[in-house]
Design an enzyme around this catalytic site. Structure first.
Site, mmCIF file in Angstrom:
data_model
loop_
_atom_site.group_PDB
_atom_site.id
_atom_site.type_symbol
_atom_site.label_atom_id
_atom_site.label_comp_id
_atom_site.label_asym_id
_atom_site.label_seq_id
_atom_site.Cartn_x
_atom_site.Cartn_y
_atom_site.Cartn_z
ATOM 1 N N GLU A 1 -29.992 80.158 46.574
ATOM 2 C CA GLU A 1 -30.088 81.349 47.400
ATOM 3 C C GLU A 1 -29.635 80.980 48.807
ATOM 4 O O GLU A 1 -29.900 79.889 49.291
ATOM 5 C CB GLU A 1 -31.530 81.873 47.413
ATOM 6 N N CYS B 1 -38.054 79.088 42.625
ATOM 7 C CA CYS B 1 -37.669 78.112 41.596
ATOM 8 C C CYS B 1 -38.495 76.824 41.611
ATOM 9 O O CYS B 1 -39.169 76.520 40.623
ATOM 10 C CB CYS B 1 -36.196 77.787 41.724
ATOM 11 N N LYS C 1 -36.384 79.961 52.986
ATOM 12 C CA LYS C 1 -35.359 79.104 53.597
ATOM 13 C C LYS C 1 -34.350 80.004 54.301
ATOM 14 O O LYS C 1 -34.380 81.226 54.105
ATOM 15 C CB LYS C 1 -34.693 78.218 52.547
ATOM 16 N N TYR D 1 -35.378 66.300 53.978
ATOM 17 C CA TYR D 1 -35.955 66.821 55.214
ATOM 18 C C TYR D 1 -37.459 67.031 55.082
ATOM 19 O O TYR D 1 -37.900 67.797 54.226
ATOM 20 C CB TYR D 1 -35.300 68.152 55.605
ATOM 21 N N VAL E 1 -29.945 86.071 40.467
ATOM 22 C CA VAL E 1 -28.948 85.412 39.615
ATOM 23 C C VAL E 1 -28.049 86.441 38.940
ATOM 24 O O VAL E 1 -26.818 86.305 38.926
ATOM 25 C CB VAL E 1 -29.658 84.530 38.555
HETATM 26 N N1 LIG Z 1 -33.228 82.825 42.343
HETATM 27 C C1 LIG Z 1 -32.584 81.685 42.229
HETATM 28 O O1 LIG Z 1 -32.155 81.076 43.205
HETATM 29 C C2 LIG Z 1 -32.335 81.077 40.880
HETATM 30 C C3 LIG Z 1 -31.428 80.020 40.755
HETATM 31 C C4 LIG Z 1 -31.190 79.481 39.512
HETATM 32 C C5 LIG Z 1 -31.887 79.953 38.406
HETATM 33 N N2 LIG Z 1 -32.789 80.961 38.555
HETATM 34 C C6 LIG Z 1 -33.481 81.456 37.362
HETATM 35 O O2 LIG Z 1 -32.836 82.665 36.956
HETATM 36 C C7 LIG Z 1 -33.792 83.583 36.436
HETATM 37 C C8 LIG Z 1 -33.754 84.873 37.228
HETATM 38 O O3 LIG Z 1 -34.182 84.608 38.543
HETATM 39 P P1 LIG Z 1 -33.996 85.670 39.725
HETATM 40 O O4 LIG Z 1 -34.436 85.007 40.968
HETATM 41 O O5 LIG Z 1 -32.621 86.242 39.638
HETATM 42 O O6 LIG Z 1 -35.074 86.774 39.266
HETATM 43 P P2 LIG Z 1 -35.319 88.219 39.863
HETATM 44 O O7 LIG Z 1 -36.757 88.486 39.743
HETATM 45 O O8 LIG Z 1 -34.635 88.369 41.180
HETATM 46 O O9 LIG Z 1 -34.521 89.172 38.841
HETATM 47 C C9 LIG Z 1 -34.895 89.385 37.511
HETATM 48 C C10 LIG Z 1 -34.519 90.821 37.140
HETATM 49 O O10 LIG Z 1 -34.677 91.002 35.736
HETATM 50 C C11 LIG Z 1 -35.108 92.331 35.519
HETATM 51 N N3 LIG Z 1 -35.632 92.438 34.158
HETATM 52 C C12 LIG Z 1 -36.814 91.992 33.656
HETATM 53 N N4 LIG Z 1 -36.881 92.248 32.343
HETATM 54 C C13 LIG Z 1 -35.728 92.863 31.996
HETATM 55 C C14 LIG Z 1 -35.209 93.340 30.765
HETATM 56 N N5 LIG Z 1 -35.883 93.225 29.614
HETATM 57 N N6 LIG Z 1 -33.993 93.914 30.764
HETATM 58 C C15 LIG Z 1 -33.292 94.023 31.918
HETATM 59 N N7 LIG Z 1 -33.718 93.582 33.089
HETATM 60 C C16 LIG Z 1 -34.933 92.984 33.144
HETATM 61 C C17 LIG Z 1 -36.114 92.552 36.634
HETATM 62 O O11 LIG Z 1 -36.364 93.925 36.846
HETATM 63 C C18 LIG Z 1 -35.411 91.872 37.803
HETATM 64 O O12 LIG Z 1 -34.601 92.796 38.525
HETATM 65 C C19 LIG Z 1 -35.130 82.848 36.494
HETATM 66 O O13 LIG Z 1 -35.349 82.202 35.266
HETATM 67 C C20 LIG Z 1 -34.925 81.830 37.579
HETATM 68 O O14 LIG Z 1 -35.747 80.704 37.421
HETATM 69 C C21 LIG Z 1 -33.005 81.552 39.761
#
Ligand SMILES: NC(=O)c1ccc[n+]([C@@H]2O[C@H](COP(=O)([O-])OP(=O)(O)OC[C@H]3O[C@@H](n4cnc5c(N)ncnc54)[C@H](O)[C@@H]3O)[C@@H](O)[C@H]2O)c1
Length: 464
Positions: A158, A266, A327, A257, A11
């Site tokens: 994603e 998620c 996926k 599906y 994100v």
């Molecule tokens: N992946 C998706 O498709 C998606 C979609 C919508 C919402 N979200 C939500 O967004 C959030 C992030 O998801 P993601 O998939 O991007 O996670 P991710 O694990 O890919 O990335 C999170 C990042 O945050 C960093 N991090 C942790 N603590 C930190 C801090 N104190 N300071 C700076 N960086 C720090 C980690 O090192 C990591 O690189 C989650 O809450 C998730 O549920 C994800």
């Protein structure tokens, strides 16, 4: 605008790249030094269509930068977008430790107004906790600096994340002060040119909206999976049922599906976290409990079918596996159904030879200790001499394979398809025993020792 992104994962990096592309100055912070070093050297740590070029272009323009320096990051952006992970803790609730650490850092270093934006998926009430955490840090520094906290949950998918960010169906903003609302309107104004997409609401409703949306999508999938299992027993074809249902505009075709279960970072965690939130308020979300149970069970469905056909013991058997990512169009393997399938094959003594267009590096990392998991560099190379083919991710390149080639390369002409990619009749014509989800298969109840049904034998001999 000057924007800091806290957390440079799926994100954070996509948001940072897109916001810089819209002309903002963006600084992405992460605690993972290796990730930041990689980004600084021009590499992108995740696979996401279009992201690499976007990052490259905006880094070159000077609008997108990366850092591990917390003080610099807090100082930089008037907007501080928190996009850190919120994984499940031991009882399934969202673990807020990274979100609150990000809030603490902001409180520790801020010297002027900040708009703190919760982009991570967080339980209702988190904005209040973020606000209290920042206040406590400011109090410890004996200073009073104005700030606002808003909820702006992210809905990108994603595999289509850049497009989703740039052309969102809606932008949900939960805010309770005008300065924050105004800044958020300015931030998203470039995405509003075609039509109004912004839904302004109170903070708690915005926080709940994200969970509600994911829970609804997961519910549709589990509902269809349960019906698919019933269709098998009834001799109905769930794919025909799906079309019959989806054509009703009140229902629609999306997320109906049937398959071998949903995964990813998620749905599984958000469905659980919403249940925990309800439990904390003395409520049980019965539907979501069932959604979760059905999904866990569905991840074992392909292996159940395989057991019926080949028996329990898999020592000495090698299985070709197409698809590792949870996926298509991503390399993310968090909670991927492929992992449940691989783990079960390994547990029963078998080996796996897997192919995926982009997730092999991630799978190598996950299975680095496992000698019985190997990788092929093409779908057909994965098949060579394998006992059967299992399909777990619906990548486009699997949709129209060389069926004769599959039959030729496999030791046994068995295809277990967790994504219903093929027409069962066509598979039979190609001399392949085909097991899919929610579609009766005449071979399903035939253990290996039983003779082949006559018609299959005939088809096989006519196919060489
Ligand atoms: N992946 C998706 O498709 C998606 C979609 C919508 C919402 N979200 C939500 O967004 C959030 C992030 O998801 P993601 O998939 O991007 O996670 P991710 O694990 O890919 O990335 C999170 C990042 O945050 C960093 N991090 C942790 N603590 C930190 C801090 N104190 N300071 C700076 N960086 C720090 C980690 O090192 C990591 O690189 C989650 O809450 C998730 O549920 C994800």
């Amino acid at each position: 605008m000057k924007i800091t992104i806290v957390g440079t994962g799926y994100v954070g990096l996509v948001s940072g790249a897109c916001l810089s592309d819209l002309g903002n100055d963006v600084l992405c912070l992460d605690v993972d030094r290796a990730k930041i070093d990689m980004l600084r050297s021009g590499k992108v740590p995740i696979y996401e269509p279009g992201l690499q070029q976007l990052v490259k272009h905006n880094v070159a323009s000077g609008r997108l930068r990366f850092t591990t320096d917390v003080a610099e990051a807090v100082q930089f952006g008037t907007l501080q977008l928190i996009a850190v992970g919120t994984p499940p803790d031991e009882d399934g609730a969202a673990d807020l430790r990274y979100v609150l650490e990000a809030a603490r850092n902001i409180g520790r270093h801020m010297t002027q107004y900040k708009l703190v934006v919760d982009k991570s998926t967080v339980p209702v009430g988190t904005a209040d906790r973020v606000r209290a955490t920042i206040r406590a840090e400011l109090a410890a520094r004996h200073i009073d600096v104005p700030f606002s906290v808003v909820s702006n949950p992210e809905f990108l998918k994603e595999g289509a994340a850049v497009d989703d960010f740039m052309k969102p169906d809606r932008v949900v903003i939960g805010a309770d002060d005008d300065r924050a609302r105004q800044l958020m309107r300015t931030l998203y104004a470039p995405l509003q040119r075609n039509h109004e997409r912004m839904l302004m609401m109170d903070i708690r409703s915005a926080e709940l909206t994200k969970y509600a949306a994911n829970a609804m999508l997961a519910t549709r999938i589990s509902f269809m999976n349960e019906l698919a299992n019933l269709a098998e027993k009834l001799g109905a074809d769930i794919e025909q049922v799906r079309q019959g249902m989806g054509s009703d505009p009140r229902i629609g075709y999306h997320f109906l599906y049937p398959g071998c279960g949903y995964g990813g970072s998620c749905f599984p965690k958000d469905v659980q976290a919403l249940q925990r939130t309800a439990n904390q308020h003395d409520m049980q979300l019965k539907i979501l409990g069932a959604v979760d149970d059905v999904n866990e069970k569905q991840k074992t469905r392909l292996m159940e079918k395989l057991t019926v056909r080949l028996g329990d013991r898999l020592e000495g058997r090698v299985f070709a596996l197409w698809g590792l990512a949870f996926k298509p169009d991503t390399d993310d393997m968090r909670e991927a159904p492929s992992r449940a399938v691989i783990d079960e094959i390994l547990r029963r003594g078998g080996s796996v030879r897997a192919y995926d267009p982009v997730a092999i590096a991630e799978a190598r990392r996950i299975y680095r200790e496992e000698a019985r998991v190997s990788f092929a560099d093409s779908p057909s190379a994965a098949l060579e001499g394998a006992d059967a083919l299992l399909i777990v991710t619906e990548w486009k390149e699997f949709r129209s394979p060389d069926f004769a080639g599959i039959k030729q390369r496999l030791k046994l002409p068995l295809v277990f398809d967790g994504r219903n990619l093929y027409d069962p009749k066509m598979m039979a014509t190609a001399g392949l025993e085909y097991f899919s989800i929610g579609r009766a298969s005449q071979w399903q109840a035939e253990p290996e020792s039983n003779p082949m049904p006559e018609r299959v034998q005939r088809l096989r001999s006519s196919n060489g």
